[in-house]
Write a protein that holds these residues in place. Sequence first.
Motif, PDB file in Angstrom:
ATOM      1  N   CYS A  43      -8.778  22.887 -25.874  1.00 30.24           N
ATOM      2  CA  CYS A  43      -9.242  24.149 -25.293  1.00 30.24           C
ATOM      3  C   CYS A  43      -9.695  25.121 -26.374  1.00 30.24           C
ATOM      4  N   CYS A  44     -10.664  25.946 -26.043  1.00 27.67           N
ATOM      5  CA  CYS A  44     -11.186  26.950 -26.972  1.00 27.67           C
ATOM      6  C   CYS A  44     -10.103  27.953 -27.348  1.00 27.67           C
ATOM      7  N   PHE A  45     -10.013  28.273 -28.624  1.00 26.78           N
ATOM      8  CA  PHE A  45      -9.026  29.213 -29.134  1.00 26.78           C
ATOM      9  C   PHE A  45      -9.205  30.607 -28.532  1.00 26.78           C
ATOM     10  N   TYR A  46     -10.437  30.985 -28.215  1.00 28.85           N
ATOM     11  CA  TYR A  46     -10.712  32.326 -27.704  1.00 28.85           C
ATOM     12  C   TYR A  46     -10.688  32.406 -26.185  1.00 28.85           C
ATOM     13  N   CYS A  47     -11.455  31.558 -25.506  1.00 29.66           N
ATOM     14  CA  CYS A  47     -11.586  31.696 -24.046  1.00 29.66           C
ATOM     15  C   CYS A  47     -10.710  30.728 -23.255  1.00 29.66           C
ATOM     16  N   GLY A  48     -10.161  29.704 -23.910  1.00 30.98           N
ATOM     17  CA  GLY A  48      -9.276  28.774 -23.230  1.00 30.98           C
ATOM     18  C   GLY A  48      -9.977  27.736 -22.379  1.00 30.98           C
ATOM     19  N   VAL A  98      -9.867  26.935 -36.478  1.00 35.69           N
ATOM     20  CA  VAL A  98      -9.468  26.649 -35.102  1.00 35.69           C
ATOM     21  C   VAL A  98     -10.653  26.006 -34.391  1.00 35.69           C
ATOM     22  N   ALA A  99     -10.394  25.441 -33.238  1.00 32.47           N
ATOM     23  CA  ALA A  99     -11.460  24.874 -32.412  1.00 32.47           C
ATOM     24  C   ALA A  99     -11.912  25.950 -31.433  1.00 32.47           C
ATOM     25  N   ALA A 100     -13.211  26.205 -31.424  1.00 30.85           N
ATOM     26  CA  ALA A 100     -13.774  27.201 -30.510  1.00 30.85           C
ATOM     27  C   ALA A 100     -15.023  26.624 -29.866  1.00 30.85           C
ATOM     28  N   CYS A 101     -15.296  27.054 -28.647  1.00 29.94           N
ATOM     29  CA  CYS A 101     -16.521  26.609 -27.996  1.00 29.94           C
ATOM     30  C   CYS A 101     -17.717  27.220 -28.719  1.00 29.94           C
ATOM     31  N   ARG A 123     -10.747  40.828 -26.967  1.00 28.27           N
ATOM     32  CA  ARG A 123     -11.965  41.190 -26.241  1.00 28.27           C
ATOM     33  C   ARG A 123     -12.386  40.069 -25.289  1.00 28.27           C
ATOM     34  N   VAL A 124     -12.377  38.832 -25.781  1.00 24.39           N
ATOM     35  CA  VAL A 124     -12.750  37.696 -24.936  1.00 24.39           C
ATOM     36  C   VAL A 124     -11.827  37.603 -23.733  1.00 24.39           C
ATOM     37  N   ARG A 125     -10.540  37.711 -23.962  1.00 24.25           N
ATOM     38  CA  ARG A 125      -9.578  37.597 -22.856  1.00 24.25           C
ATOM     39  C   ARG A 125      -9.725  38.730 -21.850  1.00 24.25           C
ATOM     40  N   SER A 126     -10.001  39.933 -22.323  1.00 24.79           N
ATOM     41  CA  SER A 126     -10.177  41.040 -21.376  1.00 24.79           C
ATOM     42  C   SER A 126     -11.466  40.861 -20.578  1.00 24.79           C
TER      43      SER A 126
END
Length: 155
Positions: A43-48, A98-101, A123-126
């Motif tokens: 899963c992406c580290f930022y958006c999941g 990290v792994a990110a999309c 920011r991404v999560r919000s």
Amino acid sequence: MSQATGGSTELAATKPPPICRDVSMPPSISRLRRHANRDQNGCCFYCGEPLWEPTEEADAEFARRIGLTRRQARRMLCTAEHLHPRCDGGRDTPTNIVAACLTCNRRRHAQPCPPDWKAYRRRVRSRLALGKWHASGRLSCRDAHTADEHYDAAK
């Protein structure tokens, strides 16, 4: 050969390789990306959102498996993301990659001065919570951020 031609050849030779091709990435970074992707349960580290490795399956197969178009799936390509960018002295280490999309990676680094990774992740999560991010949580992985403690402790 004219000087202009020589100059354009030099520019073409120094053009950075495409971000999405595993073969253009040094083997050490590819290895760190795959390790991070495994630690993050794919899963992406930022958006999941779920990621796909270019060496494991084609974008068409990934898209079919999770119900996306190929264009949508392309955004979910797994990339190596440097939490502390190399241009700022960041190194190619397991605690810095990290792994990110592809989408999260490109959006962070599209800014002249990329934001701190913690601020960017907030920011991404919000934005995800508001339904205003590229996938808006439609495909979120379970336990997407199990690696958070590891990276939070390292920084």
